[in-house]
Design an enzyme around this catalytic site. Structure first.
Site, PDB file in Angstrom:
ATOM      1  N   ASN A 277      16.378   3.930 -24.360  1.00 56.96           N
ATOM      2  CA  ASN A 277      17.334   2.975 -24.058  1.00 56.96           C
ATOM      3  C   ASN A 277      18.670   3.445 -24.617  1.00 56.96           C
ATOM      4  O   ASN A 277      18.672   3.741 -25.845  1.00 56.96           O
ATOM      5  CB  ASN A 277      16.824   1.667 -24.853  1.00 56.96           C
ATOM      6  CG  ASN A 277      17.644   0.416 -24.991  1.00 56.96           C
ATOM      7  OD1 ASN A 277      18.944   0.505 -24.617  1.00 56.96           O
ATOM      8  ND2 ASN A 277      17.152  -0.731 -24.759  1.00 56.96           N
ATOM      9  N   ASP A 295      27.969   4.863 -17.827  1.00 53.35           N
ATOM     10  CA  ASP A 295      27.873   4.371 -16.388  1.00 53.35           C
ATOM     11  C   ASP A 295      26.896   3.410 -16.197  1.00 53.35           C
ATOM     12  O   ASP A 295      25.747   3.519 -15.665  1.00 53.35           O
ATOM     13  CB  ASP A 295      27.829   5.333 -15.298  1.00 53.35           C
ATOM     14  CG  ASP A 295      28.010   4.876 -13.969  1.00 53.35           C
ATOM     15  OD1 ASP A 295      28.392   3.802 -13.704  1.00 53.35           O
ATOM     16  OD2 ASP A 295      27.389   5.569 -12.997  1.00 53.35           O
ATOM     17  N   CYS A 335      30.504  -1.757 -13.180  1.00 53.83           N
ATOM     18  CA  CYS A 335      30.472  -2.097 -11.542  1.00 53.83           C
ATOM     19  C   CYS A 335      29.973  -3.572 -11.615  1.00 53.83           C
ATOM     20  O   CYS A 335      29.538  -3.960 -10.603  1.00 53.83           O
ATOM     21  CB  CYS A 335      29.236  -1.159 -11.073  1.00 53.83           C
ATOM     22  SG  CYS A 335      27.762  -1.513 -11.966  1.00 53.83           S
TER      23      CYS A 335
HETATM   24  N1  SAH Z   1      25.617   7.582 -13.304  1.00 54.17           N
HETATM   25  C1  SAH Z   1      24.702   7.546 -12.412  1.00 54.17           C
HETATM   26  C2  SAH Z   1      24.456   6.098 -11.747  1.00 54.17           C
HETATM   27  C3  SAH Z   1      23.998   5.044 -13.231  1.00 54.17           C
HETATM   28  S1  SAH Z   1      23.100   3.632 -12.476  1.00 54.17           S
HETATM   29  C4  SAH Z   1      24.746   8.370 -10.864  1.00 54.17           C
HETATM   30  O1  SAH Z   1      25.973   8.788 -11.111  1.00 54.17           O
HETATM   31  O2  SAH Z   1      23.983   8.833 -10.392  1.00 54.17           O
HETATM   32  C5  SAH Z   1      22.518   2.790 -14.098  1.00 54.17           C
HETATM   33  C6  SAH Z   1      21.380   3.409 -14.651  1.00 54.17           C
HETATM   34  O3  SAH Z   1      20.920   2.794 -15.828  1.00 54.17           O
HETATM   35  C7  SAH Z   1      20.041   3.252 -13.881  1.00 54.17           C
HETATM   36  O4  SAH Z   1      19.414   4.367 -13.395  1.00 54.17           O
HETATM   37  C8  SAH Z   1      19.133   2.347 -14.887  1.00 54.17           C
HETATM   38  O5  SAH Z   1      17.989   2.592 -14.855  1.00 54.17           O
HETATM   39  C9  SAH Z   1      19.938   2.934 -16.149  1.00 54.17           C
HETATM   40  N2  SAH Z   1      19.812   1.790 -17.136  1.00 54.17           N
HETATM   41  C10 SAH Z   1      19.885   0.542 -17.153  1.00 54.17           C
HETATM   42  N3  SAH Z   1      19.738  -0.324 -18.435  1.00 54.17           N
HETATM   43  C11 SAH Z   1      19.346   1.032 -19.369  1.00 54.17           C
HETATM   44  C12 SAH Z   1      19.491   1.107 -20.790  1.00 54.17           C
HETATM   45  N4  SAH Z   1      19.454   0.050 -21.516  1.00 54.17           N
HETATM   46  N5  SAH Z   1      19.244   2.414 -21.150  1.00 54.17           N
HETATM   47  C13 SAH Z   1      19.182   3.657 -20.443  1.00 54.17           C
HETATM   48  N6  SAH Z   1      19.406   3.454 -19.218  1.00 54.17           N
HETATM   49  C14 SAH Z   1      19.527   2.297 -18.552  1.00 54.17           C
END
Ligand code: SAH
Length: 393
Positions: A277, A295, A335
């Site tokens: 996380n 992101d 986003c």
């Molecule tokens: N930067 C990536 C897209 C990110 S999308 C690209 O360019 O392909 C956001 C991601 O955050 C998703 O894969 C989701 O699984 C992850 N995510 C969501 N909450 C999270 C958390 N608390 N800790 C780690 N990852 C998380």
């Protein structure tokens, strides 16, 4: 054609005249001819002057603009011209050595409710409005004819579809679609899970930012937070980052990220992929970095989430500002549609100041040119980002 009509209240035609593609139900004085959800209607001003043709529905967004040529005919030829126009734009803006891009971006291409992503020889389509649903067969037929893919997968799901009163539809719509495809983006190769990946499989909207941010990674120790299948990480590694740490909660995404690093010639010993996380990782790590990418997924889905999500953005930006070395770069994104660019900047600035630092704005970031947005439709600009250089004192 004699389409049913919606008559706007006095003065409520201004936004449409300025090019905004939606009419909200509160702006409508009368509906004539009993249109059903998804039917094409003619919008007229209070004096009865015809303004535009669009999709009707009974929800909050009562009208979605198709054309402001009120005398147009909406037939196969109309859809063909719109799809060909979208393809012509992509031929001009998609970089060389890239076979994955957004071919149709809904309202941004004058096709409300239609999203089509191209992944090499396959297309992934999402239909999000009752109006487009009625033209589903036509549109899929045209895509087969114009783009000649090996297969089309449909992922028509999610909140906007529910608001339009439509059930989900997921499955192969035409031809043959494999579970996984290999795509090329700026010469880099990525595995995409076409059937179960997030969004339509890959975050195509971040390609331009992967290029920009990757380009500033030479020799840098990089932290890529919310790394999904490792997009930013592979770009940073290619540009000669000394170490790229990817942090992502999804083990399935991380397996693909590891394979993506490998297939581009990078090792996990140098560039570790961690299943964690991000909130916990940022609080616990003792490592510092020259470049951090943030992101996250959309923390705010609707207006009521804004305060809670603002706290989430503040927290991760504050923690990363602390972990950046002097003069380090922060590429930070949101986003979330309900978080507008001004609010996002305010949150990030607050976080940077709480970390005791100052920020230089190097670039405003957004989606690439294969994600066009109608200039009159700010709601379409969901992705915003800031590339900052942070200093103490
Ligand atoms: N930067 C990536 C897209 C990110 S999308 C690209 O360019 O392909 C956001 C991601 O955050 C998703 O894969 C989701 O699984 C992850 N995510 C969501 N909450 C999270 C958390 N608390 N800790 C780690 N990852 C998380």
């Amino acid at each position: 054609m004699n389409y049913p009509r919606i008559i706007l209240k006095k003065g409520r035609d201004v936004a449409l005249r300025h090019g905004h593609p939606w009419i909200f139900s509160g702006a409508i004085a009368a509906v004539e001819g009993k249109p059903g959800p998804g039917d094409i209607v003619l919008a007229a001003d209070a004096a009865g002057r015809p303004l535009a043709l669009g999709f009707y529905n009974k929800g909050d967004i009562a009208f979605r603009l198709l054309t402001d040529d009120a005398a147009a005919r909406i037939d196969v030829g109309f859809w063909r011209r719109r799809i060909e126009r979208a393809l012509t734009l992509r031929r001009r803006v998609v970089p060389a050595d890239t076979d994955a891009f957004r071919l149709i971006n809904a309202e941004g291409d004058g096709l409300p409710g239609l999203v089509c992503d191209c992944y090499g020889r396959w297309l992934v389509v999402t239909i999000g409005t009752a109006g487009m649903e009625k033209w589903r067969e036509t549109v899929i037929g045209l895509l087969l004819e114009i783009q000649a893919p090996v297969g089309i997968y449909e992922r028509s799901e999610g909140r906007s579809r529910q608001l339009e009163g439509l059930p989900d539809r997921i499955g192969t719509a035409a031809g043959v679609v494999p579970e996984r495809a290999e795509i090329t983006e700026n010469g880099l190769r990525f595995e995409v899970d076409l059937l179960a990946g997030q969004k339509t499989g890959f975050f195509l909207d971040q390609r331009l930012n992967r290029e920009i941010v990757g380009g500033f990674s030479r020799g840098a120790a990089v932290l890529n937070c919310f790394s999904y299948t490792g997009g930013f990480s592979v770009y940073a590694a290619r540009q000669g980052a000394s170490r790229v740490v990817s942090v992502e909660a999804s083990a399935a995404a991380n397996e693909i990220a590891c394979r993506n690093l490998l297939r581009n010639g990078f090792s996990q010993d140098q560039h570790p992929v961690l299943t964690a996380n991000v909130f916990d990782y940022l609080r616990e790590t003792e490592e510092t970095f020259d470049m951090i990418i943030l992101d996250p997924p959309a923390f705010a889905k609707s207006r009521k989430d804004v305060d809670r999500s603002a706290r989430g953005y503040k927290e991760i930006n504050l923690q990363t500002a602390r972990l950046l070395r002097e003069g380090g770069f922060l590429a930070t994104f949101s986003c979330s549609n309900p978080i507008d660019p001004e609010l996002f900047e305010k949150i990030v600035l607050g976080a940077v100041r709480d970390a005791g630092k100052n920020a230089q704005l190097l670039r405003l970031l957004g989606a690439g040119a294969d994600h066009p947005v109608n200039l009159a439709h700010p709601e379409g600009r969901y992705l915003k980002g800031l590339l900052l250089c942070l200093h103490s004192g």
